[in-house]
Design an enzyme around this catalytic site. Structure first.
Site, PDB file in Angstrom:
ATOM      1  N   HIS A 101      -3.601   2.576  -8.592  1.00  0.00           N
ATOM      2  CA  HIS A 101      -3.070   3.059  -7.305  1.00  0.00           C
ATOM      3  C   HIS A 101      -1.996   4.130  -7.534  1.00  0.00           C
ATOM      4  O   HIS A 101      -2.053   5.218  -6.955  1.00  0.00           O
ATOM      5  CB  HIS A 101      -2.503   1.878  -6.518  1.00  0.00           C
ATOM      6  CG  HIS A 101      -1.978   2.242  -5.165  1.00  0.00           C
ATOM      7  ND1 HIS A 101      -2.710   2.097  -4.013  1.00  0.00           N
ATOM      8  CD2 HIS A 101      -0.787   2.760  -4.788  1.00  0.00           C
ATOM      9  CE1 HIS A 101      -1.993   2.507  -2.975  1.00  0.00           C
ATOM     10  NE2 HIS A 101      -0.810   2.918  -3.424  1.00  0.00           N
ATOM     11  N   GLU A 102      -1.032   3.797  -8.390  1.00  0.00           N
ATOM     12  CA  GLU A 102       0.062   4.752  -8.622  1.00  0.00           C
ATOM     13  C   GLU A 102      -0.435   5.992  -9.366  1.00  0.00           C
ATOM     14  O   GLU A 102       0.076   7.096  -9.157  1.00  0.00           O
ATOM     15  CB  GLU A 102       1.214   4.080  -9.378  1.00  0.00           C
ATOM     16  CG  GLU A 102       1.835   2.871  -8.656  1.00  0.00           C
ATOM     17  CD  GLU A 102       2.237   3.157  -7.213  1.00  0.00           C
ATOM     18  OE1 GLU A 102       2.543   4.328  -6.897  1.00  0.00           O
ATOM     19  OE2 GLU A 102       2.238   2.218  -6.394  1.00  0.00           O
TER      20      GLU A 102
ATOM     21  N   HIS B 137      -1.567   8.461  -6.791  1.00  0.00           N
ATOM     22  CA  HIS B 137      -0.435   9.256  -6.274  1.00  0.00           C
ATOM     23  C   HIS B 137       0.023  10.293  -7.311  1.00  0.00           C
ATOM     24  O   HIS B 137       0.279  11.450  -6.985  1.00  0.00           O
ATOM     25  CB  HIS B 137       0.752   8.329  -5.954  1.00  0.00           C
ATOM     26  CG  HIS B 137       0.588   7.520  -4.705  1.00  0.00           C
ATOM     27  ND1 HIS B 137       0.415   8.100  -3.465  1.00  0.00           N
ATOM     28  CD2 HIS B 137       0.605   6.172  -4.490  1.00  0.00           C
ATOM     29  CE1 HIS B 137       0.328   7.131  -2.538  1.00  0.00           C
ATOM     30  NE2 HIS B 137       0.434   5.964  -3.142  1.00  0.00           N
TER      31      HIS B 137
ATOM     32  N   GLU C 208      -1.824   8.784   0.345  1.00  0.00           N
ATOM     33  CA  GLU C 208      -2.421   7.444   0.267  1.00  0.00           C
ATOM     34  C   GLU C 208      -3.929   7.531   0.067  1.00  0.00           C
ATOM     35  O   GLU C 208      -4.524   6.660  -0.573  1.00  0.00           O
ATOM     36  CB  GLU C 208      -2.069   6.660   1.543  1.00  0.00           C
ATOM     37  CG  GLU C 208      -2.221   5.164   1.424  1.00  0.00           C
ATOM     38  CD  GLU C 208      -1.195   4.491   0.509  1.00  0.00           C
ATOM     39  OE1 GLU C 208      -0.190   5.142   0.114  1.00  0.00           O
ATOM     40  OE2 GLU C 208      -1.395   3.309   0.168  1.00  0.00           O
TER      41      GLU C 208
END
Lengths: 485, 485
Positions: free
Chosen positions: B253-254, B257, B283
């Site tokens: 997820h990170e 980003h 997102e």
């Protein structure tokens, strides 16, 4: 009172930003990914721009003209703010920018020249740096250019005063060197020492010396350093698998700097009094922690036990006595940062005399290498073999740090005075050190020196602590006694 | 041209200082010693003061009035600078300070109230925060208060538009939830997983997804986050010995980003275009990396092999198929951050509707808990058992983040659209994912979305990438197909 309060509120923000800039420097050495250098240079320049603008903000001048101190602490705050404001406003910003740009470039040129053993490649940009620092000294005013630069690192002392002090020390140091190197040298520690265990021992030793990890942290860096003031004072150290002393004594040295900053009175947090009084006083703390305490016969007895506990039997080291001689091994070498207590100050005096001659006009940059090599032969008895072991060994001059070197030996002189007074006040010191109990000694230093921060001028800080005048006698007596025993 | 160049030079310094502030926040979560909190708060406030002053500096207004854009990129730079300047100058500094002070305090009150399951203790200060954000919305202008806040996170969309989008999605999501939870749930991974091996695997997975460690780093933090733009984009993750999926999927997820920030065109470094276009677009990148790619049948097949290589046989997981069902396990739960792909958006819609009602005056803070519990029961089919599982679970409202929640589901909707277009352009995607080869997919995202940074408005960024209008259809079709298979 309003002007004083307004001024302090403004300065407090500047101090906070200064802490951020310092920690950004720490991050650069310890955490930053390799590919971020270009962006980081812009970030640092942006911070410097903001800090410079605040330091010479005209409102600071107005507040200084109106502010009145209600007590000695406030007077000291105003003294330090005025010092900073005067320096910031006297140097034209075009000159400050040229210095920043040229020294940044010169550092790269120096590193390349050192790698290539090519002094000639470094001299042109070194001349530029010297010229810009001369212009800066002229802008700062005063009769002697070198003194104006020195004032940044050791306010209150002139080059002539330091020269008198050093010239009187040098013959005794040269004589001691000759005598010690005529004897059998101490044993050398050999073996493979797990870096993780070295770091664990370094932390144990740091805690023993009173370093507060709730307001600091220990990481690895290529060159050990201490960073920050107040509630966030970080140190770095390094490990080499064949040399645990490097890790341990680098740590103790940086812990000396860090404890000074950590032990300054909370009242001075984020104010101009909330950091060390001078580079020399700072170095006195790192040196007394590292040498007079850390390399003492009593403390090394305790450390020997901790080393054996963690690493097992030490190859070539039969007992505490041999361990002490290994820690305090004196031998020939070219490099200042690797020098022992006997020879270290000779390295510094060489640099001090050369840089002072550069700024008085007695020495040209083109003659610097020859002057270095001649002086080294005279003091150390053998010739420099290559520039990276001689005039190109230190980064300092490339980044314009003229006037900085003498503070290392001033720190040793101060440490000698403090050690003398400490022993008088703590008759049981050796017994405490032998138990690894540094609380009485570090408590004494906190009480006598560290808690004051920059409240008193540098020399007064030491004089008040020792109850008398600073002199090189205690350091020289200590060195003679230790190394001729 | 002069006004544009002067403006950009000024803004570039502001952007550099913004990066420093972001990294100081990173340091606070990852590196800062416990005892430094008070000093750090002053440092952050000092940085914010400098940044705010620069963002509403009158010179920026003058330059904006004179500057002319020579091309589309310059026009986009001016658009973003004008947006920032307008927002910064419209909000009175007394209000901005009150917001900073009150939200800082409210966060502490919230944490305590959550621990004590005491909603009443939190409501008074929450009312203050809501009132201050209402005043801020009024200062920013516009017909609808909530829209003014939303504009900070997802410029270009109104609450009514989002409401239409969400209301149309909700019935299908509730129906899908009912259907999936009526079936046997997937197996649960059990065992003890060495945190050091989890971190090594996390790094391997991050690199597979294209994260560039020469311009970033991975550390641990309590709450995983991504931080920074340009050449220094850092991520954090966490480890729990019994739950390696938490570490791996937090990391992916990170990385989503972080890759967005790392892959923005170098031309935009330290400019307003050099960071993501909106929270929703950001997102979308983290979600498509984590879910549509990271939790796909094909990729989990590869990941299963990497897990078995590193941890040995996985208890309770017989093969790739069981592993896939374990990764995508759907089960009842109260907590948004622990929710699966099926239920996550229902958590968000609940918050969106409540906060929009708060700002339209249809809902009072005193009725918030009852409204939450009623809505939760309606959407999830069972009652909230305690406030920490209900209205007190998220930090967002305490720190004033109203208008932020919907961007999570907007990100999922955008990710659904992008995934649809990606599959059309890469017919061999599943074969690539099964080999752990994410280069074609992440390369597509870099080319279609990431490199543009903030050059285009948020919705246009997605529309150009997918060649059409944004719709919830692709996301809902993907969820139906995946979870009813």
């Amino acid at each position: 009172m309003a002007a004083y309060d307004d001024l302090m509120a403004f300065v407090r923000v500047t101090e906070a930003l200064g802490q951020v800039a310092g920690r950004t420097g720490w991050d650069q050495e310890v955490m930053m990914p390799d590919g971020a250098a270009e962006q980081r240079a812009e970030e640092m320049a942006a911070l410097e721009q903001v800090l410079h603008a605040r330091r010479c903000d005209p409102r600071v001048g107005d507040w200084l003209a109106q502010a009145e101190a209600a007590d000695a602490v406030q007077a000291a705050q105003l003294r330090e703010i005025r010092r900073s404001y005067d320096r910031a406003t006297k140097v034209p910003s075009a000159l400050a920018e040229a210095l920043a740009r040229t020294t940044s470039k010169a550092q790269g040129v120096w590193a390349k020249a050192r790698g290539a053993q090519d002094v000639a490649a470094f001299l042109p940009i070194l001349s530029e740096v010297v010229q810009l620092r001369r212009e800066e000294a002229a802008a700062l005013g005063g009769a002697v250019a070198y003194d104006a630069l020195l004032d940044d690192y050791e306010p209150g002392l002139t080059g002539a005063e330091i020269s008198n002090l050093f010239d009187a020390m040098r013959p005794r140091l040269v004589a001691l060197r000759d005598e010690v190197l005529g004897r059998p040298i101490g044993p050398e520690l050999k073996g493979h020492f797990d870096p993780a265990i070295q770091m664990a021992l370094a932390e144990e030793v740091a805690l023993a010396f009173g370093y507060d990890l709730s307001r600091g942290r220990i990481d690895k860096a290529v060159h050990p350093f201490s960073s920050g003031s107040g509630q966030d004072v970080r140190i770095t150290t390094r490990t080499a698998v064949d040399d645990p002393f490097n890790c341990i004594y680098s740590t103790i040295h940086e812990v000396g700097h860090a404890c000074y900053e950590q032990n300054i009175s909370d009242d001075f947090l984020l104010t101009p009094l909330g950091s060390g009084a001078s580079m020399g006083v700072h170095e006195s703390q790192s040196r007394i922690y590292e040498n007079q305490l850390g390399r003492s016969r009593a403390f090394t007895g305790w450390l020997y036990g901790r080393m054996v506990d963690r690493f097992g039997t030490l190859e070539g080291i039969a007992d505490e006595g041999a361990f002490y001689r290994a820690v305090n091994r004196v031998h020939n070498g070219y490099i200042r940062t690797e020098a022992d207590e006997v020879q270290y100050n000779l390295h510094v005096m060489l640099r001090f005399d050369l840089e002072r001659a550069l700024f008085s006009g007695q020495l040209e940059v083109s003659d610097l290498e020859a002057a270095w090599n001649e002086r080294f032969k005279a003091d150390f008895g053998y010739a420099v073999d290559k520039p990276s072991n001689g005039v190109l060994q230190d980064v300092h001059w490339s980044v314009g740090l003229f006037g900085y070197f003498p503070t290392y030996t001033l720190g040793n002189v101060y440490a000698g005075c403090l050690h003398d007074a400490l022993r008088k006040d703590l008759p049981d010191l050796d017994q405490q050190l032998a138990n690894g109990d540094l609380k009485p000694a570090t408590g004494w230093l906190r009480e006598k020196v560290q808690r004051f921060g920059s409240q008193k001028p540098a020399q007064q800080t030491i004089e008040d602590a020792i109850g008398g005048a600073v002199s090189s006698g205690p350091l020289l007596d200590y060195l003679d006694a230790k190394f001729t025993a």
